[in-house]
Every structure is written in structure tokens, then in C-alpha cells.
Design a protein around this motif. Structure first.
Motif, PDB file in Angstrom:
ATOM      1  N   LEU A   8       0.846  -1.200   0.000  1.00 30.53           N
ATOM      2  CA  LEU A   8       0.000   0.000   0.000  1.00 30.53           C
ATOM      3  C   LEU A   8       0.880   1.248   0.000  1.00 30.53           C
ATOM      4  O   LEU A   8       0.691   2.164  -0.790  1.00 30.53           O
ATOM      5  N   PHE A   9       1.830   1.282   0.931  1.00 30.77           N
ATOM      6  CA  PHE A   9       2.817   2.357   0.978  1.00 30.77           C
ATOM      7  C   PHE A   9       3.981   1.865   1.824  1.00 30.77           C
ATOM      8  O   PHE A   9       3.821   0.993   2.682  1.00 30.77           O
ATOM      9  N   GLU A  10       5.170   2.383   1.552  1.00 23.95           N
ATOM     10  CA  GLU A  10       6.344   1.940   2.309  1.00 23.95           C
ATOM     11  C   GLU A  10       7.314   3.092   2.503  1.00 23.95           C
ATOM     12  O   GLU A  10       7.334   4.068   1.747  1.00 23.95           O
ATOM     13  N   ASP A  11       8.133   2.957   3.568  1.00 19.21           N
ATOM     14  CA  ASP A  11       9.144   3.950   3.921  1.00 19.21           C
ATOM     15  C   ASP A  11       8.552   5.352   4.002  1.00 19.21           C
ATOM     16  O   ASP A  11       9.115   6.328   3.494  1.00 19.21           O
ATOM     17  N   VAL A  12       7.387   5.444   4.666  1.00 16.63           N
ATOM     18  CA  VAL A  12       6.712   6.740   4.796  1.00 16.63           C
ATOM     19  C   VAL A  12       7.167   7.425   6.089  1.00 16.63           C
ATOM     20  O   VAL A  12       7.093   6.828   7.168  1.00 16.63           O
ATOM     21  N   THR A  13       7.621   8.650   5.960  1.00 18.59           N
ATOM     22  CA  THR A  13       7.961   9.475   7.117  1.00 18.59           C
ATOM     23  C   THR A  13       7.241  10.810   6.965  1.00 18.59           C
ATOM     24  O   THR A  13       7.456  11.532   5.989  1.00 18.59           O
ATOM     25  N   CYS A  14       6.355  11.103   7.881  1.00 14.99           N
ATOM     26  CA  CYS A  14       5.656  12.390   7.833  1.00 14.99           C
ATOM     27  C   CYS A  14       5.214  12.779   9.233  1.00 14.99           C
ATOM     28  O   CYS A  14       5.074  11.925  10.114  1.00 14.99           O
ATOM     29  N   SER A  15       4.998  14.059   9.429  1.00 16.19           N
ATOM     30  CA  SER A  15       4.575  14.593  10.726  1.00 16.19           C
ATOM     31  C   SER A  15       3.262  15.340  10.560  1.00 16.19           C
ATOM     32  O   SER A  15       3.068  16.065   9.577  1.00 16.19           O
ATOM     33  N   PHE A  16       2.389  15.164  11.539  1.00 16.58           N
ATOM     34  CA  PHE A  16       1.124  15.903  11.586  1.00 16.58           C
ATOM     35  C   PHE A  16       1.214  16.826  12.798  1.00 16.58           C
ATOM     36  O   PHE A  16       1.230  16.355  13.937  1.00 16.58           O
ATOM     37  N   LEU A  17       1.287  18.123  12.544  1.00 18.55           N
ATOM     38  CA  LEU A  17       1.631  19.092  13.573  1.00 18.55           C
ATOM     39  C   LEU A  17       0.395  19.738  14.200  1.00 18.55           C
ATOM     40  O   LEU A  17      -0.666  19.824  13.582  1.00 18.55           O
ATOM     41  N   ASP A  18       0.586  20.207  15.428  1.00 19.83           N
ATOM     42  CA  ASP A  18      -0.494  20.826  16.188  1.00 19.83           C
ATOM     43  C   ASP A  18      -1.006  22.079  15.474  1.00 19.83           C
ATOM     44  O   ASP A  18      -0.262  22.784  14.788  1.00 19.83           O
ATOM     45  N   GLU A  19      -2.310  22.318  15.622  1.00 17.92           N
ATOM     46  CA  GLU A  19      -2.999  23.479  15.048  1.00 17.92           C
ATOM     47  C   GLU A  19      -2.967  23.472  13.518  1.00 17.92           C
ATOM     48  O   GLU A  19      -3.033  24.528  12.879  1.00 17.92           O
ATOM     49  N   ARG A  20      -2.866  22.280  12.945  1.00 15.12           N
ATOM     50  CA  ARG A  20      -2.949  22.149  11.496  1.00 15.12           C
ATOM     51  C   ARG A  20      -3.977  21.077  11.152  1.00 15.12           C
ATOM     52  O   ARG A  20      -4.186  20.138  11.919  1.00 15.12           O
ATOM     53  N   ARG A  21      -4.591  21.247   9.992  1.00 13.75           N
ATOM     54  CA  ARG A  21      -5.676  20.345   9.583  1.00 13.75           C
ATOM     55  C   ARG A  21      -5.267  19.646   8.282  1.00 13.75           C
ATOM     56  O   ARG A  21      -4.953  20.308   7.283  1.00 13.75           O
ATOM     57  N   TYR A  22      -5.285  18.320   8.319  1.00 13.31           N
ATOM     58  CA  TYR A  22      -4.792  17.510   7.208  1.00 13.31           C
ATOM     59  C   TYR A  22      -5.913  16.649   6.621  1.00 13.31           C
ATOM     60  O   TYR A  22      -6.713  16.066   7.356  1.00 13.31           O
ATOM     61  N   GLY A  23      -5.936  16.557   5.307  1.00 13.63           N
ATOM     62  CA  GLY A  23      -6.803  15.608   4.627  1.00 13.63           C
ATOM     63  C   GLY A  23      -5.968  14.457   4.078  1.00 13.63           C
ATOM     64  O   GLY A  23      -4.854  14.673   3.600  1.00 13.63           O
ATOM     65  N   ILE A  24      -6.493  13.241   4.168  1.00 15.22           N
ATOM     66  CA  ILE A  24      -5.846  12.081   3.545  1.00 15.22           C
ATOM     67  C   ILE A  24      -6.654  11.731   2.304  1.00 15.22           C
ATOM     68  O   ILE A  24      -7.866  11.489   2.384  1.00 15.22           O
ATOM     69  N   THR A  25      -5.993  11.728   1.147  1.00 10.66           N
ATOM     70  CA  THR A  25      -6.695  11.471  -0.111  1.00 10.66           C
ATOM     71  C   THR A  25      -6.072  10.275  -0.834  1.00 10.66           C
ATOM     72  O   THR A  25      -4.971   9.839  -0.523  1.00 10.66           O
ATOM     73  N   GLY A  26      -6.796   9.808  -1.825  1.00 14.80           N
ATOM     74  CA  GLY A  26      -6.382   8.657  -2.623  1.00 14.80           C
ATOM     75  C   GLY A  26      -7.628   7.910  -3.048  1.00 14.80           C
ATOM     76  O   GLY A  26      -8.674   7.998  -2.382  1.00 14.80           O
ATOM     77  N   PRO A  27      -7.573   7.158  -4.141  1.00 13.03           N
ATOM     78  CA  PRO A  27      -8.757   6.433  -4.608  1.00 13.03           C
ATOM     79  C   PRO A  27      -9.140   5.306  -3.660  1.00 13.03           C
ATOM     80  O   PRO A  27      -8.363   4.937  -2.763  1.00 13.03           O
ATOM     81  N   ASN A  28     -10.358   4.771  -3.837  1.00 10.18           N
ATOM     82  CA  ASN A  28     -10.778   3.630  -3.045  1.00 10.18           C
ATOM     83  C   ASN A  28      -9.774   2.497  -3.205  1.00 10.18           C
ATOM     84  O   ASN A  28      -9.357   2.174  -4.316  1.00 10.18           O
ATOM     85  N   GLY A  29      -9.363   1.904  -2.075  1.00  7.42           N
ATOM     86  CA  GLY A  29      -8.407   0.807  -2.116  1.00  7.42           C
ATOM     87  C   GLY A  29      -6.958   1.238  -2.033  1.00  7.42           C
ATOM     88  O   GLY A  29      -6.051   0.396  -1.990  1.00  7.42           O
ATOM     89  N   ALA A  30      -6.690   2.549  -1.979  1.00  7.48           N
ATOM     90  CA  ALA A  30      -5.305   3.025  -1.927  1.00  7.48           C
ATOM     91  C   ALA A  30      -4.672   2.816  -0.556  1.00  7.48           C
ATOM     92  O   ALA A  30      -3.449   2.748  -0.433  1.00  7.48           O
TER      93      ALA A  30
END
Length: 533
Positions: A8-30
């Protein structure tokens, strides 16, 4: 993250920081819901780690987990520390007075401190504010969860996730089963939220209105883009176009160098040939991973146009016992109008559609013809042919049939090539056409019904919440198809962008007479605001 051999995904490094709003997108099954489950701790990643705060607000998908609780108590359980303290306090107070110990008294003092710190003394009032905003009527607040319908339960579970102002909110499809008023209320609430928000939604307008960043799952990785959904699509397209252009230039240069090498490799210019070979080795094209986004193609044609007035409605009424759902309603619809039916859930939108199609010519199931009204007349015009997408659309009557066999029964004269072409447009490729209908997901059922409508070619489309179960690419394809359709449309949807870009007329349901506004949604909003003020 892997499922079997599939990455599905590999070697993912990301941060979700305070006071910020994030959307997760991708087609069905992603892998959107899988990523959300990893973030909540519900499942573990194949490798790597996730750091998360102790307190999370999570939209739970199990609608039956709280059936034995009052609605207001289900909401309060969104703050587990408060709920546990309340339960323990009530258990201590329930003990006979003579059996209370000094230890119990000290513990009660501690519990009252926890309850005070967690806002327990205003908990029921705070829960009621959330429920009201999400369209759960006050008379339902004291009911058991088991007494609520599915859509109402989802609203309660959403209120549960929001309760207690947690430092992080993780919401998987929070707009499902919400009417447009509730979606707008939720947008406003989340835009004022001060923690970190991570949300999955198939509502483009919602994502654009709420999200400051978009984490897109594609190319077997997660790429973070600034901005909402439209910003992400633009940036993603520009990056891919730039890489493709650079690759084309490099490939052209490599071809020119190889031509020189082929012409002079056996001659006296060996030093120049060696230099060219080294240059070819240095020039590298950027490898473009294959995107997993698949876009359907929807096009609604007509066999023939209808008369100028496809529908005439005169004093139509519908009641359920003492409840007047449709008060006397009169309207004349002109050919080519696209009418959006809007209003809170339960105000009569689906009831009106069923009242209209019960005697409609065209492609209406026998079961829909038995719907009864209490009064009034519905006249369908000259050459009208109606195609219907029901809110709870199923293909259950097709037990034992494959997808292509189910579709073939609606036009026995259609060739296999034509049927496979339609199915391919809607992403049923190759062996998918032979998939049993009983194995189809909600999104696949919706796409198959669009195939049926494209095959039938009606000149009036009656669509009751067709965007349910569709991913963003499919919703966008439907939006474009309806704008280009030359027939008449009656449409129930809670998708802001579809209403805004498709509708030329609004029928608004507010619990009284239906408000018939002849104009697009933007003008209706100004009209409604003026009425309130």
C-alpha cells in the motif's frame, strides 16, 4: 504497509503538527482507512513506528458498540477519563451509607476533582450542543442508541469523537450520512478547532474548506502537499508534467548521442565516441511510478428528447399517519432543468421522488410503482423516459448473475462489445465483468447502476443520493456528466460542489411547504440569508 504481496505504501515518514488540519486522499483501495487505523493504533504497521498523543478523538465505525447506552452518554464516552470517573463515582454513591469507608470518601474527592478538570459538570449540556449542531433532535438525546437509525448513529459517533476537545481528531468519512446543513456546521466547527485534525472524506468542497495540508496516498507512498484537495491535484499534475517534459528532453538527447555513436564508433573519432558514451551514462531519466488513480468516464445520452414540460405536479400531498411529509406541492418542470432537492435528513426529499416516479414512464421497477400518495396529481409529459437511481440501490434481484449478465438484461440487443465498453468506462476491466454481483462493494454497485442508466439513455434522470459510496474521482466524473446532460435532472445529494455546479433550480425542504427557488445554489444561498435577516 503490506497486505500479502501488495504494497500500500512503504518507507513513509511524515509529521502531523499541532494546530494544522490535514486531509488524507487517494482512490478507493489506496490505503486511506488502513493509514487511519495505523495512526489510531488499531493496527500496527508492517515496519516502523507511530508517535501519538495519549488522548485522541476517533470517529468509530462500529454503529452497534454503544446500543445499550443513552445517546448523551455515548457522546460523553468520547472522553474516556471523564466517563470512567463518572461511572466510578456513581458506583461509590450507590453503596449503602453505612458501608462507606474513609478510603471511599477520599476516592470520591479525587473523582470529583477529575470530573471538574474534565468538564464533567457541563458534560451533558456540551454533548447536547454537539448533537444539536449535527442535526440530532433534542428528543432523541435521552433515547437508547439501539433506537436510532443508522444515519443518526453516525452523527452521535461523530459527536463522541468531537466531545472533550481532544488534542488530536482522527475522522474517517465524517460527512457520510450528514445533510448539507450538518456538513456546513461541521466545517465551521473544525475550522475553529485548535488541535491536529486528520480527516478522510470524499467531499471535495469539505476538504477544500477545512484542510490546510493534504497527505495523498499514491505511487506506493504518502506525499504531503500544502493546501486543500484542489491545490493538491494542481501541484501533483504540475510536478508529473514537469518530470514527463524533462524525461522527453533527456530521451531526445540520448537518441541524438546514440546516433552519433552508431555512425562513428568504427571510425577515427573514437575519443569523441567515448565522450558521448559517458554522457549517455550520465543522463538519467526520472522513473515515474504508476499512479493508482483510476478515473471513470460517465456520459448520459438520450434516445430522444422529452416534450417541453416533462413533469407537471398539482397539489401533491403525502402523510405518514399524523405526520405531513409533503404538504400540497405544485410545480411545473421545464425540459433541461436540473433540480436539486435540499434540506435536513428526514424532511421528505426521498418521499417526494418516490411520489413522482410511482407512475413514471420508462425504467421504473415494479416495487416503486406501488408507492402511495394521499392526494394530488403527477403528470408526465410527451415522450418522457425516466431513469432512476434509488438511495438504497442494490442489485440483489440479480442473484447468481455476473456483472455483465446483470447489465445485459436491461438491453438484450446490446452486443458484448458494447457492454464491455460501458463497463470499462466505469472501471470494470477484464475479468471484473465476470464478477458476481453479490460480491460488489457499495461503490461498484453505484458504478454499475450508472452503466445501466447510460445503456438505457433516458431523458429524465431521478437520482437519490448517487454520490454515496463514490470516491472523489467518480463524484467529479458524475458532476461533469450531469452538467453536460441535455435532459432533465431531479437530484438529491449532500455534496456542496455537485449542487453548486449542477443545479439550475432548488426545491428546499424545511419541515413546512417546499420552497421552490428558480435559480442556482449560489443565488439560493443569498435568498435564504435574506429571508433569515
Amino acid at each position: 504497509m503490506r497486505f500479502g504481496a501488495r504494497i500500500l505504501f512503504e518507507d513513509v515518514t511524515c509529521s502531523f503538527l499541532d494546530e494544522r488540519r490535514y486531509g488524507i486522499t487517494g482512490p478507493n483501495g489506496a490505503g486511506k482507512s488502513t493509514m487511519m487505523k495505523i495512526l489510531t493504533g488499531e493496527i500496527e504497521p508492517t515496519k516502523g513506528s507511530v508517535t501519538r498523543p495519549k488522548k485522541l478523538g476517533i470517529l468509530r465505525q462500529d454503529q452497534f458498540a454503544f446500543d445499550q447506552f443513552r445517546v448523551v452518554d455515548a457522546v460523553i464516552q468520547g472522553n474516556s477519563a471523564l466517563w470512567c470517573a463518572l461511572q466510578e463515582r456513581d458506583a461509590l454513591y450507590a453503596k449503602p451509607h453505612e458501608s462507606m469507608t474513609d478510603k471511599d470518601g477520599m476516592r470520591l474527592g479525587e473523582l470529583e476533582g477529575i470530573i471538574g478538570e474534565e468538564g464533567g459538570y457541563t458534560a451533558e449540556a456540551d454533548a447536547a450542543i454537539l448533537l444539536d449542531g449535527l442535526g440530532v433532535e433534542s428528543e432523541l438525546h435521552e433515547r437508547k442508541m439501539s433506537e436510532l437509525q443508522g444515519g443518526q448513529k453516525v452523527r452521535v459517533l461523530l459527536a463522541q469523537a468531537l466531545f472533550g476537545n481532544p488534542p488530536a481528531l482522527l475522522l474517517d468519512e465524517p460527512t457520510n450520512h450528514l445533510d448539507l446543513d450538518s456538513v456546513h456546521w461541521l466545517q465551521d466547527y473544525l475550522n475553529e478547532y485548535k488541535g491536529v485534525l486528520i480527516v478522510i472524506s470524499h467531499d471535495r468542497h469539505f476538504l477544500n474548506s477545512v484542510c490546510m495540508y493534504t497527505a495523498d496516498i499514491d505511487y506506493q507512498t504518502v506525499i504531503m502537499y500544502p493546501g486543500g484537495y484542489d491545490d493538491m491535484v494542481l501541484a501533483k499534475t504540475q510536478i508529473r508534467s514537469r518530470i514527463e517534459s524533462e524525461n522527453a528532453q533527456r530521451e531526445k538527447k540520448i537518441a541524438q548521442l546514440n546516433l552519433f555513436i552508431a555512425r562513428f564508433s568504427a571510425g577515427t573519432r573514437s575519443r569523441q565516441v567515448t565522450s558521448r558514451r559517458k554522457e549517455v551514462e550520465r543522463i538519467q531519466t526520472s522513473e515515474l511510478a504508476r499512479s493508482n488513480i483510476a478515473r471513470p468516464y460517465i456520459r448520459f445520452d438520450m434516445k430522444r428528447p422529452s416534450g417541453r414540460h416533462p413533469i407537471e405536479i398539482k397539489k401533491l400531498t403525502k402523510t405518514y399517519e399524523d405526520l405531513k411529509v409533503i404538504q400540497p406541492f405544485t410545480a411545473s418542470v421545464e425540459r433541461g432543468e436540473r433540480i436539486a432537492l435540499m434540506g435536513r435528513n428526514g424532511t421528505g426529499k426521498t418521499t417526494l421522488l418516490k411520489s413522482l416516479i410511482r407512475n413514471a414512464p420508462g425504467y421504473i421497477d415494479d416495487a416503486d410503482k406501488h408507492f402511495t400518495i394521499n392526494g394530488g396529481i403527477v403528470n408526465w409529459g410527451h415522450e418522457v423516459s425516466v431513469g432512476y437511481f434509488a438511495q438504497e440501490s442494490t442489485v440483489s434481484k440479480a442473484k447468481g448473475l455476473t456483472t455483465i449478465e446483470w447489465l445485459h438484461q436491461f438491453n438484450p440487443a446490446a452486443t458484448q462489445e458494447e457492454l464491455r465498453g460501458l463497463l470499462g468506462q466505469m472501471l470494470f476491466s477484464g475479468d471484473d465483468a465476470l464478477k458476481p454481483t453479490r460480491a460488489l462493494s457499495g461503490g461498484e454497485v453505484a458504478r454499475l447502476i450508472f452503466c445501466k442508466l447510460m445503456l438505457q439513455k433516458p431523458n429524465v434522470l431521478v437520482l437519490d443520493e448517487p454520490t454515496n459510496h463514490l470516491d472523489l474521482e467518480s463524484i467529479n466524473a458524475l458532476n461533469i456528466a450531469l452538467q453536460k446532460y441535455e435532459g432533465t435532472v431531479l437530484l438529491v445529494t449532500h455534496d456542496h460542489d455537485v449542487i453548486d455546479e449542477v443545479a439550475t433550480r432548488i426545491w428546499h425542504f424545511g419541515g413546512g411547504p417546499i420552497d421552490d427557488f428558480k435559480g442556482p445554489y449560489e443565488e439560493y444561498q443569498a435568498y435564504a440569508q435574506e429571508k433569515v435577516s
